[in-house]
Write a protein that holds these residues in place. Structure first.
Motif, short mmCIF file in Angstrom:
data_model
loop_
_atom_site.label_atom_id
_atom_site.label_comp_id
_atom_site.label_asym_id
_atom_site.label_seq_id
_atom_site.Cartn_x
_atom_site.Cartn_y
_atom_site.Cartn_z
N GLY A 23 0.77 -1.23 0.00
CA GLY A 23 0.00 0.00 0.00
C GLY A 23 0.81 1.29 0.00
O GLY A 23 0.54 2.17 0.82
N PRO A 24 1.78 1.46 -0.92
CA PRO A 24 2.50 2.73 -1.02
C PRO A 24 1.59 3.77 -1.67
O PRO A 24 1.72 4.08 -2.86
N GLU A 25 0.68 4.34 -0.88
CA GLU A 25 -0.45 5.11 -1.40
C GLU A 25 -0.04 6.33 -2.21
O GLU A 25 -0.70 6.71 -3.16
N ASP A 26 1.06 6.97 -1.83
CA ASP A 26 1.53 8.16 -2.55
C ASP A 26 3.03 8.02 -2.79
O ASP A 26 3.70 7.21 -2.14
N VAL A 27 3.55 8.83 -3.70
CA VAL A 27 4.98 8.82 -3.99
C VAL A 27 5.49 10.26 -4.06
O VAL A 27 4.81 11.14 -4.57
N ALA A 28 6.66 10.48 -3.49
CA ALA A 28 7.35 11.76 -3.60
C ALA A 28 8.74 11.48 -4.17
O ALA A 28 9.20 10.33 -4.20
N VAL A 29 9.41 12.53 -4.61
CA VAL A 29 10.77 12.41 -5.11
C VAL A 29 11.63 13.39 -4.32
O VAL A 29 11.29 14.58 -4.20
N ASP A 30 12.74 12.91 -3.75
CA ASP A 30 13.58 13.79 -2.94
C ASP A 30 14.49 14.63 -3.83
O ASP A 30 14.45 14.55 -5.07
N HIS A 31 15.35 15.42 -3.20
CA HIS A 31 16.20 16.34 -3.95
C HIS A 31 17.29 15.63 -4.74
O HIS A 31 17.95 16.26 -5.59
N GLU A 32 17.50 14.35 -4.49
CA GLU A 32 18.48 13.56 -5.24
C GLU A 32 17.80 12.69 -6.30
O GLU A 32 18.46 11.84 -6.90
N GLY A 33 16.49 12.87 -6.49
CA GLY A 33 15.78 12.09 -7.50
C GLY A 33 15.37 10.71 -7.07
O GLY A 33 15.04 9.85 -7.89
N ARG A 34 15.38 10.46 -5.74
CA ARG A 34 14.98 9.15 -5.22
C ARG A 34 13.52 9.16 -4.80
O ARG A 34 13.02 10.16 -4.27
N VAL A 35 12.85 8.04 -5.00
CA VAL A 35 11.41 7.93 -4.72
C VAL A 35 11.20 7.57 -3.26
O VAL A 35 11.85 6.67 -2.72
N VAL A 36 10.27 8.26 -2.61
CA VAL A 36 9.95 8.04 -1.20
C VAL A 36 8.46 7.74 -1.09
O VAL A 36 7.62 8.36 -1.75
N THR A 37 8.13 6.77 -0.24
CA THR A 37 6.74 6.37 -0.06
C THR A 37 6.54 5.78 1.32
O THR A 37 7.50 5.55 2.06
N GLY A 38 5.29 5.52 1.69
CA GLY A 38 4.98 4.90 2.98
C GLY A 38 4.02 3.74 2.80
O GLY A 38 3.11 3.80 1.97
N GLY A 39 4.22 2.68 3.58
CA GLY A 39 3.37 1.49 3.48
C GLY A 39 2.33 1.41 4.57
O GLY A 39 2.31 2.22 5.50
N ASP A 40 1.47 0.40 4.47
CA ASP A 40 0.37 0.26 5.42
C ASP A 40 0.83 -0.18 6.81
O ASP A 40 0.05 -0.18 7.76
N ASP A 41 2.13 -0.53 6.95
CA ASP A 41 2.66 -0.90 8.26
C ASP A 41 3.36 0.28 8.94
O ASP A 41 3.99 0.11 9.98
N GLY A 42 3.26 1.47 8.35
CA GLY A 42 3.85 2.66 8.95
C GLY A 42 5.25 2.98 8.48
O GLY A 42 5.77 4.06 8.77
N LYS A 43 5.89 2.08 7.76
CA LYS A 43 7.28 2.29 7.36
C LYS A 43 7.39 3.25 6.18
O LYS A 43 6.60 3.19 5.24
N ILE A 44 8.40 4.14 6.26
CA ILE A 44 8.71 5.06 5.17
C ILE A 44 9.93 4.52 4.44
O ILE A 44 10.97 4.23 5.06
N TRP A 45 9.80 4.37 3.12
CA TRP A 45 10.86 3.78 2.30
C TRP A 45 11.38 4.77 1.28
O TRP A 45 10.63 5.61 0.77
N ARG A 46 12.67 4.66 0.98
CA ARG A 46 13.28 5.43 -0.10
C ARG A 46 13.93 4.47 -1.08
O ARG A 46 14.71 3.60 -0.69
N PHE A 47 13.58 4.63 -2.37
CA PHE A 47 14.15 3.79 -3.43
C PHE A 47 15.22 4.57 -4.16
O PHE A 47 14.99 5.72 -4.58
#
Length: 368
Positions: free
Chosen positions: A52-76
């Motif tokens: 459930g990565p409901e939304d996606v953002a992109v950081d200043h280095e061009g990496r994708v950031v999202t959050g899952g249904d377990d509360g964890k915030i991930w950066r790809f």
């Protein structure tokens, strides 16, 4: 009291109180809204755990950031390799990158949060105008640091969004948080499941999705009409979810949770039927079609791009973000984020559109 009304009251366990309304006939699936397979075969980057990565953002280095249904915030990273940044211990939805590299997170269980890469999570707001945030959902951030965000419903949580859509009572709010004072005020209320928020490039106004009304509204932020609300995109072909702020090409990307549901529209004028629909087991309730769909609208609300996927494509798409050559996609229930090439510019001509440098046009994938 009719037999149907008596039955509806007898079986109701949800407390839903539907308001009768008449849904407009969906727009014709032609022209820019013609079916296509643009989202089929989207590249997917899976979450290590959760979904459930409901939304996606992109950081200043061009990496994708999202959050899952377990509360964890991930950066790809750029190769799709994930790293855990934080845990909100809630349910993160909308996410934005702040100027200082931290992230603004709408956590539907906890409220408006600020998260940094060290894992620190700060609560910014969990109430507005004396009322708790029931369904903190999506946001946009101005250059002055002011946060505009939605509380989708004062009646139902995001987990119970189906009940809010069935009720159609319009209790969603558009809110404004001043990080300097810590104060939150209400910019607009009475919204039909207030959802995505997108700022205009000049920040004179913003757009807010009303999922339950199939529309996008414009709210003025400055000048003599500040606070005024008007609908600029009505009768959309699907249920609008998250919205991006205006891009350099003057577009607002809108994720469509699903195509319109014919049965849902048919029962819109009949509150008792909607009470019955709300109380049958979710497994046998009419379900939205699992087919990806995003559209881009311009400042007038005109649909400029419509990118779709077939049944079984990455879906439901609830978040979309344009960055560089890519469109990044998020989903309320999928186990991965996804990306597809962003469509290039085109110009309108009588009778159609002309490519201005998009190789995908030549392969039949571009839309106009």
């Amino acid at each position: 009291m009719t037999v149907l009304e008596s039955l509806a009251r007898l079986i109701d366990r949800t407390g839903v109180e539907p308001v009768a309304w008449r849904a407009p006939e969906p727009p014709s699936p032609g022209g820019v809204l013609a079916p296509n397979d643009y989202l089929d075969g989207a590249e997917q980057w899976r979450l290590p755990v959760g979904k459930g990565p409901e939304d996606v953002a992109v950081d200043h280095e061009g990496r994708v950031v999202t959050g899952g249904d377990d509360g964890k915030i991930w950066r790809f990273d750029r190769n799709g390799t994930p790293t855990q940044l934080a845990d909100t211990r809630g349910r993160p939805l909308g996410i934005e990158t702040l100027d200082d590299g931290r992230f603004l997170v709408c956590d539907t269980q906890r409220g408006l949060l600020r998260v940094d890469v060290s894992g620190r999570v700060d609560l910014l707001a969990d109430t507005a105008a004396g009322s708790p945030l029931t369904a903190c959902n999506n946001s946009a951030v101005g250059r002055d640091g002011i946060v505009y965000f939605t509380d989708s419903s004062s009646r139902f949580s995001v987990a119970d969004h189906r009940l809010d859509i069935l009720e159609h009572s319009g209790t969603g709010r558009l809110l404004r948080f001043d990080v300097a004072t810590g104060e939150t005020d209400v910019l607009a209320d009475g919204l039909q499941f207030a959802n995505g928020v997108g700022l205009a490039a000049d920040e004179t106004h913003l757009l807010v999705a009303e999922t339950g009304a199939y529309s996008v509204s414009r709210v003025e932020l400055s000048g003599p009409d500040a606070g005024m609300r008007s609908v600029i995109a009505e009768n959309l072909p699907g249920l609008p979810d998250n919205i991006t702020s205006e891009t350099a090409s003057g577009l607002f990307w809108v994720a469509l949770y699903s195509p319109r549901m014919k049965l849902l529209d048919m029962i819109a004028p009949y509150p008792n039927l909607r009470v019955l629909a709300a109380n049958i087991p979710e497994k046998i309730q009419p379900s939205p079609e699992q087919a990806g769909w995003v559209v881009a609208i311009d400042s007038t609300g005109t649909v400029v791009h419509s990118l779709r996927g077939g049944r079984g494509s990455y879906a439901p798409v609830t978040g979309v973000r344009e960055h560089g050559e890519w469109l990044y996609l998020g989903s309320l229930t999928a186990g991965a984020v996804a990306r597809v090439p962003a469509p290039r510019r085109y110009e309108r001509l009588p009778g159609g559109c002309r490519d201005v440098g998009d190789p995908m046009w030549k392969s039949g994938r571009a839309t106009g």
